[in-house]
Design an enzyme around this catalytic site. Structure first.
Site, short mmCIF file in Angstrom:
data_model
loop_
_atom_site.label_atom_id
_atom_site.label_comp_id
_atom_site.label_asym_id
_atom_site.label_seq_id
_atom_site.Cartn_x
_atom_site.Cartn_y
_atom_site.Cartn_z
N HIS A 34 0.86 -1.11 -0.07
CA HIS A 34 0.23 0.18 0.06
C HIS A 34 0.88 1.19 -0.01
O HIS A 34 2.06 1.44 0.50
CB HIS A 34 -1.12 -0.30 0.97
CG HIS A 34 -0.61 0.26 2.45
ND1 HIS A 34 0.51 1.29 3.26
CD2 HIS A 34 0.17 -0.84 3.53
CE1 HIS A 34 0.98 0.80 3.86
NE2 HIS A 34 0.83 -0.21 4.13
N GLU B 226 -2.54 -7.17 7.22
CA GLU B 226 -1.03 -7.03 7.43
C GLU B 226 -1.31 -7.95 9.02
O GLU B 226 -1.88 -8.42 9.52
CB GLU B 226 -0.74 -5.88 8.60
CG GLU B 226 0.41 -5.52 8.62
CD GLU B 226 1.99 -5.81 8.64
OE1 GLU B 226 2.67 -7.09 8.06
OE2 GLU B 226 2.68 -5.15 7.45
#
Length: 246
Positions: free
Chosen positions: A39, A113
């Site tokens: 990201h 994550e």
């Protein structure tokens, strides 16, 4: 590089253990290009906060990075399906990518994550000042996340690797938008690499793996940042800024 331990140790005599053999070539094996994208910069990245399953959306610079990598991928891939972690910073990045690739976004929580447990939301400066033993050991590369209620590296890889394979199945190419830890641990697991082999993953860094239908994984590139300048901003913007400063 291959994820097949037998092939790596020389115990697999299959035709596809080495794609340069005179036997079966790539044209005889079904393959999928898996393009992994971290990201863009988030607000918590700027604040140096551990994000994990928490975190924020993209900063203005992060949106610029995401648009830049989206344009770069469109020029490289043309069109491809896009899958993303369901966390905000990844979803916002994937939105830019999907728009450029004329695709929809499929969200998958398995691409999140790693959890950092009690450390999520705390800054590096706070944790350093606190000086806990676990934080000191983390600085040496020890995997201590489980000690603070987080997720170990092997546990992270155990959910990310099957997710990558699942989304790659029966496709020519797929873009996976995820996170630094997920990509790093996922690639170590997918490729069967010893711990700490690869370097870090930059915001919107692009890595590519070629997955074959018979289960092998080959690393094609890692953490490419050609769409960014040395300051982490889109390359065109960085060049314009350099000309202005000169």
């Amino acid at each position: 590089m291959t994820s097949n331990d037998n092939a790596r140790d020389g115990g697999d005599s299959g035709d596809h253990a080495d794609p340069s053999d005179d036997g079966a070539g790539w044209d005889e094996v079904s393959t999928t290009r898996v393009v992994l994208v971290r990201h863009g910069e988030s607000h918590w990245n700027v604040q140096r906060r551990l994000q994990g399953h928490s975190g924020s959306g993209l900063s203005p610079a992060g949106h610029d990075q995401a648009r830049a990598v989206a344009d770069w991928l469109a020029a490289t891939l043309g069109s491809a399906p896009v899958v993303s972690s369901d966390l905000q910073r990844a979803r916002e990045t994937a939105g830019h990518v999907a728009s450029a690739l004329a695709s929809d976004v499929v969200e998958d929580p398995d691409l999140r994550e790693r959890s950092w447990g009690a450390w999520e939301g705390r800054t590096v400066e706070e944790l350093t000042a606190e000086g806990s033993d676990a934080w000191r050991r983390r600085a040496t590369g020890e995997d201590v996340a489980g000690e603070v209620g987080g997720e170990s590296g092997p546990d992270l890889a155990a959910r990310v690797v099957p997710a990558i394979r699942r989304h790659a199945a029966d496709r020519e190419a797929v873009v996976v938008v995820s996170h630094g830890g997920s990509i790093w641990h996922g690639l170590h697991g997918l490729l069967g690499l010893p711990a700490m082999t690869l370097g870090g993953v930059a915001n919107t860094g692009v890595s590519e793996v070629l997955l074959t239908g018979d289960g092998h994984a080959w690393l094609q590139s890692y953490n490419l940042r050609g769409h960014l300048g040395p300051d982490g901003l889109p390359a065109a913007r960085s060049a314009a800024g350099a000309r202005h400063r000169a």
